[in-house]
Design a protein around this motif. Sequence first.
Motif, short mmCIF file in Angstrom:
data_model
loop_
_atom_site.label_atom_id
_atom_site.label_comp_id
_atom_site.label_asym_id
_atom_site.label_seq_id
_atom_site.Cartn_x
_atom_site.Cartn_y
_atom_site.Cartn_z
N ASP A 16 35.40 -27.29 -5.59
CA ASP A 16 34.50 -26.37 -4.88
C ASP A 16 35.26 -25.53 -3.86
O ASP A 16 34.86 -25.41 -2.71
N ARG A 17 36.35 -24.95 -4.33
CA ARG A 17 37.17 -24.11 -3.45
C ARG A 17 36.44 -22.80 -3.13
O ARG A 17 35.87 -22.18 -4.01
N ARG A 18 36.50 -22.42 -1.89
CA ARG A 18 35.91 -21.17 -1.43
C ARG A 18 36.69 -20.00 -2.04
O ARG A 18 37.91 -20.06 -2.19
N ILE A 19 35.99 -18.92 -2.37
CA ILE A 19 36.63 -17.71 -2.87
C ILE A 19 36.37 -16.60 -1.85
O ILE A 19 35.24 -16.17 -1.67
N ASP A 20 37.43 -16.20 -1.15
CA ASP A 20 37.33 -15.19 -0.10
C ASP A 20 37.86 -13.86 -0.62
O ASP A 20 38.81 -13.83 -1.41
N VAL B 32 41.87 -11.26 -3.36
CA VAL B 32 40.96 -12.35 -3.70
C VAL B 32 41.73 -13.65 -3.52
O VAL B 32 42.82 -13.81 -4.06
N ASP B 33 41.14 -14.55 -2.75
CA ASP B 33 41.80 -15.80 -2.41
C ASP B 33 40.92 -16.98 -2.80
O ASP B 33 39.87 -17.20 -2.21
N ILE B 34 41.34 -17.71 -3.83
CA ILE B 34 40.72 -19.00 -4.13
C ILE B 34 41.49 -19.96 -3.23
O ILE B 34 42.62 -20.34 -3.54
#
Length: 190
Positions: free
Chosen positions: A108-112, A145-147
């Motif tokens: 459940d990694r945040r995607i910023d 985009v950062d996972i």
Amino acid sequence: MLWQGVQTRIAGVRKGDDLYLIPEEGDPLPPAGITVHGAIEDERRTSLMRTHSGLHVLCGVVFRDYGCLVTGGNMEPGVARMDFNLPEVPPGFKEAVEDACNAEIVADRRIDVRSLPRAEAFQIPDIIRTATNLVPPEVEEVRIVDIVGLDTQADGGTHVASTRQIGRLRVAKVENKGKGFRRVRIRIED
């Protein structure tokens, strides 16, 4: 696209001097000069967002575990392919990649998403995960985009908010596309 209470579905876009919308076969066309409004089909867009984010998970896993860059790709809602500069397919590659991708999804990694000035963006190590830099030189602000904890790269596409929203990623097939190039086909499942 909506016009005078009528819907014309758009099947694709063709680039030329302008962008040309390609209507679904058999859909009505608006008369010349009429005002039209764009509308997004949420189910299709959400499926594309899940698929695109799944490709980023795949890219992050293959880069982290095998050191490979992307040489091509394509996606449709729920199905996609990504090509890598992988010289040989190690034993158990398909299963290992699928398991690693699904572990990242379950995490459940945040995607910023953020934008940075070009010079600042290109200071981030490995910000370009493709074999060829596809960011045109005239782009001054680079969308990142950062996972979080897995994959950070320049990207212009839409994404879900966290990896758990992707669903399950299945590696459907790994293909040999010539000397040193491998194609990984994926499916996104609920």
